[in-house]
Design a protein around this motif. Structure first.
Motif, PDB file in Angstrom:
ATOM      1  N   SER A  55     -23.148  -5.442  21.512  1.00  0.00           N
ATOM      2  CA  SER A  55     -23.934  -6.564  22.041  1.00  0.00           C
ATOM      3  C   SER A  55     -25.208  -6.744  21.234  1.00  0.00           C
ATOM      4  CB  SER A  55     -24.300  -6.295  23.504  1.00  0.00           C
ATOM      5  OG  SER A  55     -23.128  -6.150  24.278  1.00  0.00           O
ATOM      6  N   PHE A  56     -25.540  -8.002  20.965  1.00  0.00           N
ATOM      7  CA  PHE A  56     -26.710  -8.356  20.178  1.00  0.00           C
ATOM      8  C   PHE A  56     -27.708  -9.109  21.041  1.00  0.00           C
ATOM      9  CE2 PHE A  56     -23.083  -7.996  17.443  1.00  0.00           C
ATOM     10  CZ  PHE A  56     -23.555  -7.325  16.336  1.00  0.00           C
ATOM     11  N   ASP A  57     -28.983  -9.074  20.645  1.00  0.00           N
ATOM     12  CA  ASP A  57     -29.989  -9.880  21.327  1.00  0.00           C
ATOM     13  C   ASP A  57     -29.527 -11.330  21.313  1.00  0.00           C
ATOM     14  OD1 ASP A  57     -31.551  -7.629  21.653  1.00  0.00           O
ATOM     15  OD2 ASP A  57     -32.913  -8.103  20.006  1.00  0.00           O
ATOM     16  N   GLY A  58     -29.692 -12.027  22.388  1.00  0.00           N
ATOM     17  CA  GLY A  58     -29.270 -13.424  22.460  1.00  0.00           C
ATOM     18  C   GLY A  58     -27.904 -13.594  23.100  1.00  0.00           C
ATOM     19  N   GLY A  59     -27.177 -12.491  23.314  1.00  0.00           N
ATOM     20  CA  GLY A  59     -25.916 -12.567  24.039  1.00  0.00           C
ATOM     21  C   GLY A  59     -24.643 -12.497  23.227  1.00  0.00           C
ATOM     22  N   ALA A  60     -24.715 -12.595  21.907  1.00  0.00           N
ATOM     23  CA  ALA A  60     -23.498 -12.514  21.097  1.00  0.00           C
ATOM     24  C   ALA A  60     -22.902 -11.114  21.191  1.00  0.00           C
ATOM     25  CB  ALA A  60     -23.800 -12.858  19.645  1.00  0.00           C
ATOM     26  N   ARG A  61     -21.562 -11.043  21.138  1.00  0.00           N
ATOM     27  CA  ARG A  61     -20.890  -9.749  21.183  1.00  0.00           C
ATOM     28  C   ARG A  61     -19.706  -9.718  20.225  1.00  0.00           C
ATOM     29  NH1 ARG A  61     -19.142  -7.750  26.835  1.00  0.00           N
ATOM     30  NH2 ARG A  61     -17.898  -9.658  26.770  1.00  0.00           N
ATOM     31  N   GLY A  96     -33.538 -14.086  10.769  1.00  0.00           N
ATOM     32  CA  GLY A  96     -34.836 -14.698  11.025  1.00  0.00           C
ATOM     33  C   GLY A  96     -35.580 -15.181   9.807  1.00  0.00           C
ATOM     34  N   ARG A 103     -19.049 -21.334  26.685  1.00  0.00           N
ATOM     35  CA  ARG A 103     -19.602 -20.603  25.551  1.00  0.00           C
ATOM     36  C   ARG A 103     -18.579 -19.599  25.062  1.00  0.00           C
ATOM     37  NH1 ARG A 103     -21.316 -15.381  26.650  1.00  0.00           N
ATOM     38  NH2 ARG A 103     -21.365 -14.850  28.850  1.00  0.00           N
TER      39      ARG A 103
END
Length: 102
Positions: free
Chosen positions: A45-51, A82, A2
């Motif tokens: 850092s964002f919800d869902g793991g993206a950075r 969303g 990833r």
């Protein structure tokens, strides 16, 4: 496999950090500084793991891309909100706060 994060240069690390935390809900990390190299960074850092690693330097001279310029390599960053209504609401908020919307 990833992608762990993307990195971007900024002339104003604090401003960049405020932008992504205020408008996109990023959580800012503690920050990192290497005075010997004139380098500072902050992971967002964002919800869902993206950075995003926002970075600044006072020893290098990253080239500034003119608005609308097309270059080889990475072209854009896409952030999903969303719904179309959420995009419209955020766009109105950004405009209201004086952020240029291209």
């Amino acid at each position: 496999m990833r992608i762990d994060h993307i990195a971007l240069w900024t002339e104003d690390l604090a401003r960049c950090t405020r932008f992504y935390t205020a408008y996109f809900g990023a959580q800012a990390g503690a920050g990192y500084e290497n005075p010997a190299k004139g380098f500072r960074s902050c992971f967002l850092s964002f919800d869902g793991g993206a950075r995003i690693e926002a970075m600044s330097t006072d020893t290098l001279a990253p080239l500034r891309a003119e608005p609308g310029a097309q270059r080889m390599g990475w072209t854009h960053l896409s952030i999903a909100l969303g719904s179309e209504a959420a995009v419209d609401a955020l766009t109105a908020c950004l405009r209201g706060d004086g952020v240029p919307v291209l």
